[in-house]
Design a protein around this motif. Sequence first.
Motif, mmCIF file in Angstrom:
data_model
loop_
_atom_site.group_PDB
_atom_site.id
_atom_site.type_symbol
_atom_site.label_atom_id
_atom_site.label_comp_id
_atom_site.label_asym_id
_atom_site.label_seq_id
_atom_site.Cartn_x
_atom_site.Cartn_y
_atom_site.Cartn_z
ATOM 1 N N PHE A 71 34.098 50.637 39.772
ATOM 2 C CA PHE A 71 34.692 51.259 39.510
ATOM 3 C C PHE A 71 35.550 50.253 38.616
ATOM 4 O O PHE A 71 35.268 49.078 38.816
ATOM 5 C CB PHE A 71 35.842 51.968 40.691
ATOM 6 C CG PHE A 71 35.683 51.394 41.590
ATOM 7 C CD1 PHE A 71 36.708 50.175 42.207
ATOM 8 C CD2 PHE A 71 34.961 51.360 43.177
ATOM 9 C CE1 PHE A 71 37.361 50.175 42.624
ATOM 10 C CE2 PHE A 71 35.651 50.503 43.621
ATOM 11 C CZ PHE A 71 36.230 49.793 44.123
ATOM 12 N N ARG A 72 36.665 50.858 37.934
ATOM 13 C CA ARG A 72 37.443 49.963 37.540
ATOM 14 C C ARG A 72 38.296 48.768 38.077
ATOM 15 O O ARG A 72 39.189 49.495 39.197
ATOM 16 C CB ARG A 72 38.430 50.763 36.511
ATOM 17 C CG ARG A 72 37.825 51.238 34.936
ATOM 18 C CD ARG A 72 38.843 52.171 34.082
ATOM 19 N NE ARG A 72 38.337 52.807 33.607
ATOM 20 C CZ ARG A 72 39.135 53.694 32.513
ATOM 21 N NH1 ARG A 72 40.198 54.154 32.793
ATOM 22 N NH2 ARG A 72 38.178 54.311 31.512
ATOM 23 N N VAL A 73 39.118 47.699 38.176
ATOM 24 C CA VAL A 73 40.179 47.126 38.765
ATOM 25 C C VAL A 73 39.958 46.469 37.751
ATOM 26 O O VAL A 73 39.974 45.804 37.067
ATOM 27 C CB VAL A 73 38.596 46.182 39.920
ATOM 28 C CG1 VAL A 73 37.782 47.401 40.973
ATOM 29 C CG2 VAL A 73 37.630 45.196 39.552
ATOM 30 N N GLY A 93 43.077 45.713 32.551
ATOM 31 C CA GLY A 93 43.089 47.005 32.987
ATOM 32 C C GLY A 93 43.952 47.478 34.142
ATOM 33 O O GLY A 93 45.462 46.394 33.573
ATOM 34 N N MET A 94 44.418 47.965 34.801
ATOM 35 C CA MET A 94 45.931 48.128 35.393
ATOM 36 C C MET A 94 46.062 48.086 36.717
ATOM 37 O O MET A 94 44.406 47.636 37.551
ATOM 38 C CB MET A 94 45.824 49.632 35.583
ATOM 39 C CG MET A 94 46.277 50.144 34.387
ATOM 40 S SD MET A 94 46.984 52.010 33.879
ATOM 41 C CE MET A 94 45.334 52.717 33.951
ATOM 42 N N SER A 95 46.700 46.961 37.914
ATOM 43 C CA SER A 95 46.667 46.721 38.464
ATOM 44 C C SER A 95 46.709 47.608 40.067
ATOM 45 O O SER A 95 47.605 48.844 39.920
ATOM 46 C CB SER A 95 48.196 45.334 38.971
ATOM 47 O OG SER A 95 47.905 44.755 39.957
ATOM 48 N N ARG A 115 51.279 47.436 35.938
ATOM 49 C CA ARG A 115 50.942 46.357 35.461
ATOM 50 C C ARG A 115 49.485 46.530 34.726
ATOM 51 O O ARG A 115 49.102 46.727 35.748
ATOM 52 C CB ARG A 115 51.570 44.926 36.297
ATOM 53 C CG ARG A 115 50.649 43.697 35.874
ATOM 54 C CD ARG A 115 50.836 43.426 34.537
ATOM 55 N NE ARG A 115 51.038 41.850 34.493
ATOM 56 C CZ ARG A 115 51.522 40.919 32.873
ATOM 57 N NH1 ARG A 115 51.137 42.034 32.085
ATOM 58 N NH2 ARG A 115 50.727 40.126 32.802
ATOM 59 N N GLY A 116 49.680 46.244 33.396
ATOM 60 C CA GLY A 116 49.010 45.899 32.820
ATOM 61 C C GLY A 116 48.348 45.051 32.408
ATOM 62 O O GLY A 116 49.357 43.242 31.887
ATOM 63 N N VAL A 117 46.663 44.914 32.098
ATOM 64 C CA VAL A 117 46.769 43.223 31.472
ATOM 65 C C VAL A 117 45.464 43.576 30.663
ATOM 66 O O VAL A 117 44.553 44.771 30.855
ATOM 67 C CB VAL A 117 46.506 42.280 32.748
ATOM 68 C CG1 VAL A 117 47.075 42.100 33.383
ATOM 69 C CG2 VAL A 117 44.833 42.360 33.717
ATOM 70 N N ASP A 136 53.271 53.891 27.983
ATOM 71 C CA ASP A 136 52.321 55.120 27.831
ATOM 72 C C ASP A 136 50.461 54.560 27.753
ATOM 73 O O ASP A 136 49.891 56.011 28.002
ATOM 74 C CB ASP A 136 52.484 55.733 25.700
ATOM 75 C CG ASP A 136 51.608 54.277 25.309
ATOM 76 O OD1 ASP A 136 52.284 53.551 25.304
ATOM 77 O OD2 ASP A 136 51.320 55.242 24.017
ATOM 78 N N VAL A 137 50.517 53.812 27.978
ATOM 79 C CA VAL A 137 49.038 53.121 27.904
ATOM 80 C C VAL A 137 49.070 52.730 29.554
ATOM 81 O O VAL A 137 47.736 53.252 30.017
ATOM 82 C CB VAL A 137 49.033 51.553 27.146
ATOM 83 C CG1 VAL A 137 47.073 50.788 27.949
ATOM 84 C CG2 VAL A 137 48.932 52.115 25.748
ATOM 85 N N VAL A 138 49.766 51.666 30.502
ATOM 86 C CA VAL A 138 49.876 51.409 31.654
ATOM 87 C C VAL A 138 50.474 52.723 32.857
ATOM 88 O O VAL A 138 50.322 52.373 33.870
ATOM 89 C CB VAL A 138 50.502 50.043 31.747
ATOM 90 C CG1 VAL A 138 49.648 49.186 30.720
ATOM 91 C CG2 VAL A 138 52.106 49.858 31.117
#
Length: 471
Positions: A261-263, A321-323, A343-345, A337-339
């Motif tokens: 899954f997303r990490v 992805g997102m923290s 915290r987004g990276v 609107d994205v994150v």
Amino acid sequence: MPVGRLAAAAIGFCLVAVSAAAGLAPATAPAAVGKQALAGVIVRPGVISVGRAQAGLLTTADCENLYQVACYGPAQIRRAYGLPALYAKGVTGRGATIVIVDSYGSPTIRNDLGVFDRAYRLPAPPEFRIIQPAGRVPAYDPASSDMVGWAGETTLDVEWAHAVAPGANILLVETPVSETEGVHGFPQIVAAEEYVLKHHLGDVISQSFSATEETFSSASEIRALRGAYELADRDHVTVLAASGDSGASDLGLDETTYYAFRVTSWPDSDPLVTAVGGTQLHFTARGTPAAPTVWNDTYSTATNEFTDGDPGPNPLASGGGMSLFFTRPAYQDSVRDVVGGSRGVPDISMNAACDGSVITYATYGGAPAGWSPECGTSEATPLFAGIVALADQVAGHSLGLINPALYQLAAEGKPGIVGVTSGDNTVSFTQDGREQTVAGFSARPGYNLATGLGTVNAPYFVPELARLARH
């Protein structure tokens, strides 16, 4: 970890305590970094080194013929980012110091950088220092995969930070690692980076290593490791970290199994750090730079054969992805609107593609000596460290946390930020007897979770960043 890569399960980064204002989910911070708290966390160097080398200097055509992937030297990378225009004005990073922190280092890095410079007609750094402030590094053992992996990381970091900012000083900080203590070198890294910061030895710190956030048992573990970032922020030192090479997934503690899954990973997810993701460069038949795309070699059979020795798919893509632990910092409000609330990276990206590797020269033991292609966000991070050093020179001082300036430049549509609008960081791999896919994030106009704000056009970006970043 795929067997074709010379990667190491070791560590390298900076640390200490945290405040809620930095965006970490509430938790009780331990008073010190203890063995028990960190015994399971492994931070690894990110360089993708395939253990292939040639005695003679490689060209793009050589790599395409030998490995069926492209590779580039300094002239091509410099052209891709418009750097000759800055060099013509005397902007080379003069007066700035790039700090590179790597466990063990490389026993041959001074000689190897000299050969690299002579081959590409680059000047030597004004100053190249190597220090071991956390204790003497053990004698190099070519039979140690950890030491070999970190030597490859060190080579890539030093040679390519210097290639972008040839006038900047280089400070290589080597640390010992005592695995018998059960904490994989964290205390030594804490001591080393605190020494650098307290003695004001550098302007930008380049970190090409990470640990998947899920390998930490709680937010409090990360709280115990963040003090050096706070110290860097207070003293206006810029800290960079690679966003990882496994796309929307990443490795678990066993360094073999990928999350299904997303990490995301840390320290790149830290709000006090600039997360550097990966793009793939493209050139026309005439050698002119074309629009970059998200780095994703996962589904390229030729690239998988080059990096992993099998047709794949194997995760080979820009981490993003997102923290899990950090809430959205204020400077990312413009991309909420994205994150969402996380915290987004990454924040920004540079070349990291394996089909588009950079060429390094190395002679350390345990790997073939000579010229070899290297790739990953471990490449992108020292490239961007060089860009920051150029901006430090223009500003006349170190810039500190640059993230607010990056997002302001993008919001204002400044030409220094170049959007990446093609590609994604979806990855696939075979695990538990079947092929699994982790759906990643697609590039789009504006901010995205594969390449962040995009990449840079240095002749515009460097003066823009120098003007906006705080004094």
